[in-house]
Design a protein around this motif. Structure first.
Motif, PDB file in Angstrom:
ATOM      1  N   GLY A   4       0.830  -1.204   0.000  1.00 21.38           N
ATOM      2  CA  GLY A   4       0.000   0.000   0.000  1.00 21.38           C
ATOM      3  C   GLY A   4       0.862   1.250   0.000  1.00 21.38           C
ATOM      4  N   LEU A   5       0.359   2.272  -0.648  1.00 22.23           N
ATOM      5  CA  LEU A   5       1.086   3.535  -0.710  1.00 22.23           C
ATOM      6  C   LEU A   5       0.743   4.382   0.513  1.00 22.23           C
ATOM      7  N   PRO A   6       1.669   5.213   0.961  1.00 29.56           N
ATOM      8  CA  PRO A   6       1.367   6.107   2.085  1.00 29.56           C
ATOM      9  C   PRO A   6       0.234   7.066   1.719  1.00 29.56           C
ATOM     10  N   THR A   7      -0.521   7.469   2.708  1.00 26.99           N
ATOM     11  CA  THR A   7      -1.693   8.314   2.482  1.00 26.99           C
ATOM     12  C   THR A   7      -1.313   9.651   1.852  1.00 26.99           C
ATOM     13  N   ILE A   8      -0.186  10.212   2.247  1.00 20.37           N
ATOM     14  CA  ILE A   8       0.230  11.504   1.677  1.00 20.37           C
ATOM     15  C   ILE A   8       0.517  11.362   0.182  1.00 20.37           C
ATOM     16  N   PHE A   9       1.089  10.238  -0.228  1.00 23.52           N
ATOM     17  CA  PHE A   9       1.372  10.019  -1.639  1.00 23.52           C
ATOM     18  C   PHE A   9       0.077   9.849  -2.425  1.00 23.52           C
ATOM     19  N   VAL A  10      -0.882   9.140  -1.846  1.00 25.33           N
ATOM     20  CA  VAL A  10      -2.188   8.982  -2.492  1.00 25.33           C
ATOM     21  C   VAL A  10      -2.883  10.343  -2.590  1.00 25.33           C
ATOM     22  N   PHE A  11      -2.747  11.171  -1.557  1.00 27.29           N
ATOM     23  CA  PHE A  11      -3.343  12.508  -1.597  1.00 27.29           C
ATOM     24  C   PHE A  11      -2.700  13.350  -2.696  1.00 27.29           C
ATOM     25  N   LEU A  12      -1.394  13.249  -2.840  1.00 21.65           N
ATOM     26  CA  LEU A  12      -0.713  13.999  -3.909  1.00 21.65           C
ATOM     27  C   LEU A  12      -1.154  13.518  -5.291  1.00 21.65           C
ATOM     28  N   MET A  13      -1.390  12.207  -5.421  1.00 15.49           N
ATOM     29  CA  MET A  13      -1.896  11.688  -6.694  1.00 15.49           C
ATOM     30  C   MET A  13      -3.295  12.245  -6.968  1.00 15.49           C
ATOM     31  N   ALA A  14      -4.148  12.281  -5.947  1.00 15.09           N
ATOM     32  CA  ALA A  14      -5.494  12.826  -6.108  1.00 15.09           C
ATOM     33  C   ALA A  14      -5.445  14.318  -6.419  1.00 15.09           C
ATOM     34  N   LEU A  15      -4.516  15.024  -5.788  1.00 14.55           N
ATOM     35  CA  LEU A  15      -4.346  16.450  -6.053  1.00 14.55           C
ATOM     36  C   LEU A  15      -3.932  16.681  -7.501  1.00 14.55           C
ATOM     37  N   ALA A  16      -2.994  15.880  -7.995  1.00 17.39           N
ATOM     38  CA  ALA A  16      -2.556  16.008  -9.383  1.00 17.39           C
ATOM     39  C   ALA A  16      -3.695  15.669 -10.344  1.00 17.39           C
ATOM     40  N   LEU A  17      -4.450  14.657 -10.026  1.00 17.84           N
ATOM     41  CA  LEU A  17      -5.576  14.275 -10.883  1.00 17.84           C
ATOM     42  C   LEU A  17      -6.642  15.365 -10.895  1.00 17.84           C
ATOM     43  N   SER A  18      -6.936  15.937  -9.767  1.00 12.78           N
ATOM     44  CA  SER A  18      -7.927  17.014  -9.688  1.00 12.78           C
ATOM     45  C   SER A  18      -7.463  18.254 -10.444  1.00 12.78           C
ATOM     46  N   THR A  19      -6.192  18.565 -10.310  1.00 10.50           N
ATOM     47  CA  THR A  19      -5.633  19.708 -11.037  1.00 10.50           C
ATOM     48  C   THR A  19      -5.711  19.476 -12.537  1.00 10.50           C
ATOM     49  N   LEU A  20      -5.362  18.279 -12.962  1.00  6.62           N
ATOM     50  CA  LEU A  20      -5.420  17.945 -14.385  1.00  6.62           C
ATOM     51  C   LEU A  20      -6.858  18.017 -14.897  1.00  6.62           C
ATOM     52  N   LEU A  21      -7.800  17.524 -14.140  1.00  6.85           N
ATOM     53  CA  LEU A  21      -9.206  17.564 -14.529  1.00  6.85           C
ATOM     54  C   LEU A  21      -9.705  19.003 -14.616  1.00  6.85           C
ATOM     55  N   THR A  22      -9.317  19.841 -13.673  1.00  6.47           N
ATOM     56  CA  THR A  22      -9.739  21.241 -13.686  1.00  6.47           C
ATOM     57  C   THR A  22      -9.138  21.974 -14.878  1.00  6.47           C
ATOM     58  N   ILE A  23      -7.895  21.713 -15.179  1.00  9.70           N
ATOM     59  CA  ILE A  23      -7.244  22.355 -16.332  1.00  9.70           C
ATOM     60  C   ILE A  23      -7.907  21.906 -17.633  1.00  9.70           C
ATOM     61  N   CYS A  24      -8.218  20.612 -17.729  1.00 13.69           N
ATOM     62  CA  CYS A  24      -8.903  20.117 -18.926  1.00 13.69           C
ATOM     63  C   CYS A  24     -10.271  20.764 -19.086  1.00 13.69           C
ATOM     64  N   TYR A  25     -10.990  20.938 -17.982  1.00 12.77           N
ATOM     65  CA  TYR A  25     -12.291  21.605 -18.037  1.00 12.77           C
ATOM     66  C   TYR A  25     -12.133  23.058 -18.476  1.00 12.77           C
TER      67      TYR A  25
END
Length: 143
Positions: A114-135
């Motif tokens: 399992g990945l550390p929670t902070i790393f998973v949060f950073l992945m979610a942050l990057a995904l959210s940023t990418l989704l917002t930029i695409c929108y």
């Protein structure tokens, strides 16, 4: 218009973080699958060891019988055709002085922990940023 971007970012972060955590986190799906495989491997190893212990117990119980001694000598290559096996009873003292059994380091397969929670949060942050930029880019193309 610009009010939508923080809302989209916050919603996508709120959705993607628990989703990524349930898949890649320490208690997530991939971690549980790796644990199941490890449990099955250990269960099989325990069954093999249990069978070996039972076999050795039976062998020890039959140790005083003449046929068992000859079978063991033939099995381990100490007897050839026509040779005679001699058995010397050393008593219980020899059993107490048996060589110690050293267990090697148990073999374990690499498993996903399992990945550390902070790393998973950073992945979610990057995904959210990418989704917002695409929108944002799609909105600009519509104009």
């Amino acid at each position: 218009m610009t009010r939508k971007f923080p809302l989209i970012f916050a919603l996508s972060l709120a959705i993607s973080f628990p989703l990524l955590l349930s898949v890649f986190g320490e208690g997530g799906f991939l971690h549980n699958q790796a644990l199941r495989k490890e449990i099955e491997r250990l269960r099989y190893s325990q069954q093999v060891l249990s069978l070996q212990v039972d076999s050795l117990t039976m062998q020890r119980e039959r140790m005083g019988e003449r046929d068992a001694i000859q079978d063991a000598a033939f099995k381990y290559g100490y007897q050839r055709e026509g040779e005679q096996v001699f058995y010397f009873d050393l008593g219980d003292e020899a059993l107490a002085m048996a060589a110690p059994v050293t267990a090697g380091e148990p073999y374990s397969l690499p498993s996903f922990e399992g990945l550390p929670t902070i790393f998973v949060f950073l992945m979610a942050l990057a995904l959210s940023t990418l989704l917002t930029i695409c929108y944002a880019l799609l909105e600009r193309k519509r104009r």
